[in-house]
Design a protein around this motif. Structure first.
Motif, PDB file in Angstrom:
ATOM      1  N   GLU A  44       8.339  -0.135  19.069  1.00 26.49           N
ATOM      2  CA  GLU A  44       6.848   0.405  17.810  1.00 26.49           C
ATOM      3  C   GLU A  44       6.940   0.467  17.038  1.00 26.49           C
ATOM      4  OE1 GLU A  44       5.677   2.556  21.983  1.00 26.49           O
ATOM      5  OE2 GLU A  44       5.862   3.301  20.982  1.00 26.49           O
ATOM      6  N   LEU A  45       6.270  -0.121  15.991  1.00 26.73           N
ATOM      7  CA  LEU A  45       5.998  -0.371  15.060  1.00 26.73           C
ATOM      8  C   LEU A  45       4.696   0.705  14.004  1.00 26.73           C
ATOM      9  CD1 LEU A  45       7.172  -0.280  12.027  1.00 26.73           C
ATOM     10  CD2 LEU A  45       6.688  -2.869  11.584  1.00 26.73           C
ATOM     11  N   GLY A  46       4.251   1.398  14.071  1.00 24.27           N
ATOM     12  CA  GLY A  46       3.394   2.403  13.347  1.00 24.27           C
ATOM     13  C   GLY A  46       3.572   2.222  12.568  1.00 24.27           C
ATOM     14  N   GLN A  47       2.340   3.319  11.793  1.00 24.04           N
ATOM     15  CA  GLN A  47       1.730   3.154  10.676  1.00 24.04           C
ATOM     16  C   GLN A  47       2.117   4.262  10.071  1.00 24.04           C
ATOM     17  OE1 GLN A  47      -1.641   0.848   8.274  1.00 24.04           O
ATOM     18  NE2 GLN A  47      -1.155  -0.323   9.792  1.00 24.04           N
ATOM     19  N   THR A  48       2.233   5.276   8.944  1.00 21.94           N
ATOM     20  CA  THR A  48       1.986   6.143   8.227  1.00 21.94           C
ATOM     21  C   THR A  48       2.805   7.594   9.594  1.00 21.94           C
ATOM     22  OG1 THR A  48      -0.019   5.869   7.348  1.00 21.94           O
ATOM     23  CG2 THR A  48       0.103   7.955   7.389  1.00 21.94           C
ATOM     24  N   PRO A  49       3.956   7.757   9.506  1.00 21.63           N
ATOM     25  CA  PRO A  49       4.736   8.703  10.291  1.00 21.63           C
ATOM     26  C   PRO A  49       3.989  10.027   9.711  1.00 21.63           C
ATOM     27  CG  PRO A  49       6.016   7.815   8.995  1.00 21.63           C
ATOM     28  CD  PRO A  49       4.759   7.066   8.767  1.00 21.63           C
ATOM     29  N   ASP A  50       3.855  10.774  10.499  1.00 22.45           N
ATOM     30  CA  ASP A  50       3.626  12.875   9.886  1.00 22.45           C
ATOM     31  C   ASP A  50       4.770  12.597   9.514  1.00 22.45           C
ATOM     32  OD1 ASP A  50       1.331  13.006  13.046  1.00 22.45           O
ATOM     33  OD2 ASP A  50       1.054  12.344  11.294  1.00 22.45           O
TER      34      ASP A  50
ATOM     35  N   THR B  15       0.733  -1.292   0.046  1.00 19.87           N
ATOM     36  CA  THR B  15       0.045  -0.202   0.509  1.00 19.87           C
ATOM     37  C   THR B  15       0.613   1.284   0.139  1.00 19.87           C
ATOM     38  OG1 THR B  15      -0.538   0.019   2.795  1.00 19.87           O
ATOM     39  CG2 THR B  15      -1.566  -1.033   1.218  1.00 19.87           C
ATOM     40  N   ASN B  16       2.080   1.060   0.167  1.00 21.12           N
ATOM     41  CA  ASN B  16       3.276   2.052   0.070  1.00 21.12           C
ATOM     42  C   ASN B  16       2.823   3.380   1.044  1.00 21.12           C
ATOM     43  OD1 ASN B  16       4.824   1.217  -1.849  1.00 21.12           O
ATOM     44  ND2 ASN B  16       2.878   1.111  -3.103  1.00 21.12           N
ATOM     45  N   GLU B  17       2.308   3.005   2.595  1.00 16.77           N
ATOM     46  CA  GLU B  17       1.483   3.643   3.178  1.00 16.77           C
ATOM     47  C   GLU B  17       2.877   4.316   3.817  1.00 16.77           C
ATOM     48  OE1 GLU B  17      -2.730   3.596   4.744  1.00 16.77           O
ATOM     49  OE2 GLU B  17      -1.240   1.510   4.554  1.00 16.77           O
ATOM     50  N   GLY B  18       3.881   4.022   4.501  1.00 13.34           N
ATOM     51  CA  GLY B  18       4.926   4.488   5.229  1.00 13.34           C
ATOM     52  C   GLY B  18       4.559   3.312   6.669  1.00 13.34           C
ATOM     53  N   TRP B  19       5.628   3.874   7.507  1.00  7.16           N
ATOM     54  CA  TRP B  19       5.969   3.468   8.567  1.00  7.16           C
ATOM     55  C   TRP B  19       6.929   4.144   9.508  1.00  7.16           C
ATOM     56  CZ3 TRP B  19      10.542   0.851   9.138  1.00  7.16           C
ATOM     57  CH2 TRP B  19      11.069   0.709   8.511  1.00  7.16           C
ATOM     58  N   ALA B  20       7.347   3.933  11.028  1.00  5.50           N
ATOM     59  CA  ALA B  20       8.090   3.381  11.688  1.00  5.50           C
ATOM     60  C   ALA B  20       7.891   3.448  12.612  1.00  5.50           C
ATOM     61  CB  ALA B  20       7.677   5.299  11.918  1.00  5.50           C
TER      62      ALA B  20
END
Length: 268
Positions: free
Chosen positions: A259-265, A134-139
């Motif tokens: 912690e791995l989260g989606q779509t960083p700002d 989906t190419n949504e990014g992560w952090a």
């Protein structure tokens, strides 16, 4: 002799006739309209569900690294943490001066072997796998608790202790550096009971595939092994303990939470 000549003549005559026929056939094709047809080729991808740690492509020993498990025992999915370091800073003599302790190099199983005797000192890795498509990014972020000892000891908190990460190297599996995530700068400090700090960050349209943060140098580790070091250290991860901190003769432990989260700002 006459029979041989006849065979040769017939053969030559047949060739001449065939050549003429080919030329006439070619002229006929050229006079006709060329016809075409098209068909489709197709493949459909779905999100992955693997937990295998990918070799980051370094020049060290050929090892097999087991995937880390989450709190519920599962760590699979299209966006997952494949592995992160476990940090052991060894056994040290109580000191009244400021000290920086190198991490004891993690040991990994040589590929195709079993048993502790076939584990070798290795660099430390934090690896994220993004097969969502989906190419949504992560952090990927990490936080640290206080180093604490059993409650029945007088000085049960290692006050002022902190971990520092030096000289990280990013390994990215996709053949497009413009899509690679950003890795933290050298000298990143992990302060106990502070907010989680970013290790790797992939903005939108970045970070697909396997991204690995590598701490440590294979050659430096191999040299320690060759020199017969009793304890092989990874100098890229250090624990600082102030000399002014009271220490008891016990083991102090801390918890790192990744912690791995989606779509960083924002990127790093």
């Amino acid at each position: 002799m006459m029979k041989f000549i006849r065979l040769a003549t017939v053969a030559a005559l047949s060739t001449t006739i065939f050549a003429g026929g080919v030329q006439a056939f070619a002229e006929e094709i050229e006079s006709q309209e060329v016809r075409q047809a098209t068909t489709d080729g197709q493949i459909t991808f779905t999100p992955g569900n693997d937990d295998t740690v990918v070799d980051p492509g370094d020049d060290g020993e050929d090892v097999t690294i087991p995937p880390i498990t989450g709190p519920d025992g599962e760590n699979k999915g299209p966006l997952t943490i494949a592995t992160v370091p476990t940090m052991n800073f060894g056994t040290q003599i109580i000191s009244t001066t400021d000290e920086h302790y190198n991490m004891v190099a993690e040991r990994q199983q040589k590929t195709g072997t079993s048993g502790e005797e076939n584990k070798v000192p290795y660099v430390s890795l934090a690896q994220v796998q993004d097969t969502r498509g989906t190419n949504e990014g992560w952090a990927l972020r990490v936080s640290l608790t206080e180093f604490q000892a059993p409650t029945n000891t007088l000085n049960n908190v290692l006050k002022g202790a902190k971990i520092t990460l030096f000289d990280p190297t990013l390994r990215y599996s996709i053949d497009n550096n413009e899509q690679a995530p950003t890795i933290h700068a050298s000298g990143l400090e992990l302060i106990p009971n502070s907010d989680a700090v970013p290790i790797m960050t992939a903005a939108n349209n970045k970070g697909a595939g396997t991204s690995t943060a590598v701490w440590g140098d294979h050659d430096a580790i191999a040299k320690q092994v060759a020199d017969g070091a009793a304890v092989v250290e990874n100098e890229a991860i250090q624990l600082f303990v102030p000399g002014s901190t009271a220490k008891d003769a016990v083991t102090y432990t801390s918890t790192l939470t990744w912690e791995l989260g989606q779509t960083p700002d924002n990127e790093l």
